[in-house]
Design a protein around this motif. Structure first.
Motif, PDB file in Angstrom:
ATOM      1  N   SER A 210      -8.512 -29.420 -13.448  1.00 20.71           N
ATOM      2  CA  SER A 210      -8.381 -28.960 -12.068  1.00 20.71           C
ATOM      3  C   SER A 210      -9.308 -29.727 -11.145  1.00 20.71           C
ATOM      4  O   SER A 210     -10.222 -30.431 -11.575  1.00 20.71           O
ATOM      5  CB  SER A 210      -8.665 -27.459 -11.980  1.00 20.71           C
ATOM      6  N   HIS A 243       1.916 -34.482  -0.631  1.00 18.01           N
ATOM      7  CA  HIS A 243       2.161 -33.384  -1.568  1.00 18.01           C
ATOM      8  C   HIS A 243       1.698 -32.075  -0.939  1.00 18.01           C
ATOM      9  O   HIS A 243       0.660 -32.043  -0.276  1.00 18.01           O
ATOM     10  CB  HIS A 243       1.396 -33.604  -2.886  1.00 18.01           C
ATOM     11  N   PHE A 245      -0.065 -28.520  -0.812  1.00 18.55           N
ATOM     12  CA  PHE A 245      -1.095 -27.737  -1.493  1.00 18.55           C
ATOM     13  C   PHE A 245      -1.521 -26.588  -0.585  1.00 18.55           C
ATOM     14  O   PHE A 245      -1.701 -26.773   0.625  1.00 18.55           O
ATOM     15  CB  PHE A 245      -2.328 -28.593  -1.823  1.00 18.55           C
ATOM     16  N   ILE A 261      -6.604 -27.676  -6.747  1.00 17.25           N
ATOM     17  CA  ILE A 261      -5.445 -28.411  -7.242  1.00 17.25           C
ATOM     18  C   ILE A 261      -5.468 -28.471  -8.763  1.00 17.25           C
ATOM     19  O   ILE A 261      -6.490 -28.833  -9.367  1.00 17.25           O
ATOM     20  CB  ILE A 261      -5.416 -29.845  -6.652  1.00 17.25           C
ATOM     21  N   ALA A 263      -4.200 -30.365 -12.008  1.00 16.66           N
ATOM     22  CA  ALA A 263      -3.696 -31.703 -12.356  1.00 16.66           C
ATOM     23  C   ALA A 263      -2.655 -31.585 -13.462  1.00 16.66           C
ATOM     24  O   ALA A 263      -2.943 -31.730 -14.642  1.00 16.66           O
ATOM     25  CB  ALA A 263      -4.852 -32.601 -12.791  1.00 16.66           C
ATOM     26  N   TYR A 267       1.105 -37.388 -10.024  1.00 12.36           N
ATOM     27  CA  TYR A 267       0.319 -37.586  -8.806  1.00 12.36           C
ATOM     28  C   TYR A 267      -1.014 -36.847  -8.872  1.00 12.36           C
ATOM     29  O   TYR A 267      -2.071 -37.417  -8.576  1.00 12.36           O
ATOM     30  CB  TYR A 267       1.111 -37.120  -7.592  1.00 12.36           C
ATOM     31  N   THR A 268      -0.992 -35.579  -9.243  1.00 15.16           N
ATOM     32  CA  THR A 268      -2.226 -34.790  -9.258  1.00 15.16           C
ATOM     33  C   THR A 268      -3.210 -35.301 -10.318  1.00 15.16           C
ATOM     34  O   THR A 268      -4.419 -35.195 -10.135  1.00 15.16           O
ATOM     35  CB  THR A 268      -1.912 -33.310  -9.504  1.00 15.16           C
ATOM     36  N   GLN A 269      -2.699 -35.870 -11.404  1.00 13.21           N
ATOM     37  CA  GLN A 269      -3.593 -36.450 -12.405  1.00 13.21           C
ATOM     38  C   GLN A 269      -4.283 -37.702 -11.859  1.00 13.21           C
ATOM     39  O   GLN A 269      -5.484 -37.901 -12.083  1.00 13.21           O
ATOM     40  CB  GLN A 269      -2.811 -36.784 -13.671  1.00 13.21           C
ATOM     41  N   ARG A 272      -6.923 -36.556  -9.319  1.00 19.59           N
ATOM     42  CA  ARG A 272      -8.114 -36.023  -9.987  1.00 19.59           C
ATOM     43  C   ARG A 272      -9.022 -37.158 -10.475  1.00 19.59           C
ATOM     44  O   ARG A 272     -10.249 -37.071 -10.404  1.00 19.59           O
ATOM     45  CB  ARG A 272      -7.699 -35.143 -11.161  1.00 19.59           C
TER      46      ARG A 272
END
Length: 417
Positions: A210, A243, A245, A261, A263, A267-269, A272
């Motif tokens: 996260s 994105h 959120f 957020i 992960a 994208y989120t990975q 991070r």
């Protein structure tokens, strides 16, 4: 408005206006049904393009951008279903005295007809395919507007009893015009008009899978209400795709906002791993209408995983009313809890909110609902939910068991794609 209101309403209007154009003794033919479904598919695509523009009045009409995207998705699906029937069965009879609005050669008329079906199928399949990385999916989905123009050309070029000055012609023309305007706006103007401001990352906290981001405006921030969300676009290579959120903070004088957020996607990975203090971002906001129930109601807030974000925002809202009748249930995976249970419990206690930690399963959640229903009239219990669809289904089952009305459930769709 609900999803079925839109789908059924458009179909009824399309059907009624078309039946005025053809003899009544042909209403029950397969050709009439094909004409109606083909026209409805065109209308669905037009409204879908309109909804994708994210205009404020559309969000208010449907009660939130999450609802808008749900309607947008189902319009595309039903458009493909209707177009499939229209493709197979001829939508014309000799007694109709049909003429095309645009006179083209048979070759181009047939070509546009085939391309329109392929275009619609491509739009829907791309939209529903979750295996495509978001960075690629987003750019493919931008083709929806240009592909919609091909479908319009098919309508204008094939023989039908629809004329532009008839009720059905006016209905379809207005919808198509709005759809094209919405597609052009989203494709060309949205990045310039809808941007709420430029921000700078002022704090980053990474924990397990996260991420907690704090951003400060470079200039004047934007006003928002607790529970709303923003589209975040980092000004960094590989992180520019906007994105959505949920904003996990209340409005502050300095305009600072926070995001929690998880992960989970590509994208989120990347976000991070790459985000650092000092990076800049563009925010498109505010969106969403996830509000607290009327003051004085017995409230149960249920946050699943990162769905806890809007409730964090509610807890930090200094302008909010009393919290003494609220209970926060945090449904989390012990190996991925973020924020921590202790942090959330402290925030809840500081505002006088009862806190329940539900780790795995729904045992603690079920006990909370049953106990509350035994102490309070179930008709007076208002439930606010944000989390995965699977958990939402379990919440509905528990509400039914406790005789809490379905209308007392307020939730925000957890996913857009």
């Amino acid at each position: 408005m609900r999803t079925w209101h839109t789908i059924v309403g458009i179909l009824l209007i399309t059907t009624c206006t078309l039946l005025l154009e053809i003899p009544s003794d042909t209403w029950l033919s397969s050709a009439t049904l094909s004409l109606i479904l083909g026209s409805a598919a065109l209308a669905y695509m037009a409204v879908s393009c309109l909804l994708a523009a994210r205009w404020g009045f559309v969000e208010r009409l449907f009660g939130g951008l999450d609802r808008v995207y749900e309607v947008h998705k189902w319009l595309g699906i039903w458009a493909l279903v209707f177009a499939s029937y229209h493709m197979v069965f001829k939508a014309n009879l000799e007694v109709w005295n049909s003429v095309p609005i645009l006179e083209w050669s048979k070759y181009w008329t047939r070509m546009v007809r085939q391309l329109s079906y392929v275009a619609l199928g491509l739009i829907v399949l791309l939209a529903l395919n979750r295996n495509i990385p978001y960075s690629q999916w987003r750019w493919w989905h931008k083709l929806s507007g240009p592909l919609f123009v091909i479908v319009i050309l098919h309508w204008l070029s094939f023989k039908s009893p629809i004329a532009l000055d008839t009720p059905s012609g006016i209905w379809l023309t207005v919808l198509c015009a709005l759809g094209v305007l919405g597609a052009l706006y989203k494709l060309l103007l949205y990045p310039l008009v809808a941007k709420a401001g430029e921000y700078q990352v002022s704090a980053v906290k990474v924990e397990k899978s996260s991420l907690h981001l704090e951003l400060t405006p470079l200039g004047q921030g934007f006003a928002f209400k607790p529970g709303q969300f923003a589209f975040l676009s980092m000004q960094e290579k590989g992180l520019r795709e906007p994105h959505p959120f949920t904003i996990a903070s209340a409005h502050s004088e300095d305009g600072r906002i926070e995001f929690v957020i998880r992960a989970l996607g590509d994208y989120t990975q990347r976000l991070r791993k790459q985000v650092k203090v000092g990076m800049r971002a563009d925010l498109y906001a505010p969106y969403g209408r996830f509000k607290r129930p009327l003051e004085g109601a017995r409230e149960i807030w249920i946050g699943g995983g990162v769905g806890i974000s809007p409730f964090i925002s509610w807890l930090q809202d200094e302008a909010a009313g009393q919290f003494d009748k609220a209970t926060l249930v945090y449904c989390y995976n012990p190996s991925r809890a973020f924020p921590s249970v202790d942090t959330l419990q402290g925030m809840a206690q500081a505002r006088g909110v009862d806190f329940v930690a539900n780790s795995g399963g729904t045992e603690s959640l079920a006990q909370t609902l049953r106990r509350t229903a035994a102490q309070t009239d179930p008709q007076q219990i208002q439930i606010s939910f944000c989390g995965p669809k699977g958990l939402l289904g379990q919440v509905r089952e528990l509400m039914n068991e406790c005789k809490i009305p379905e209308g007392n459930l307020h939730y925000e769709f957890f996913e857009f794609r």
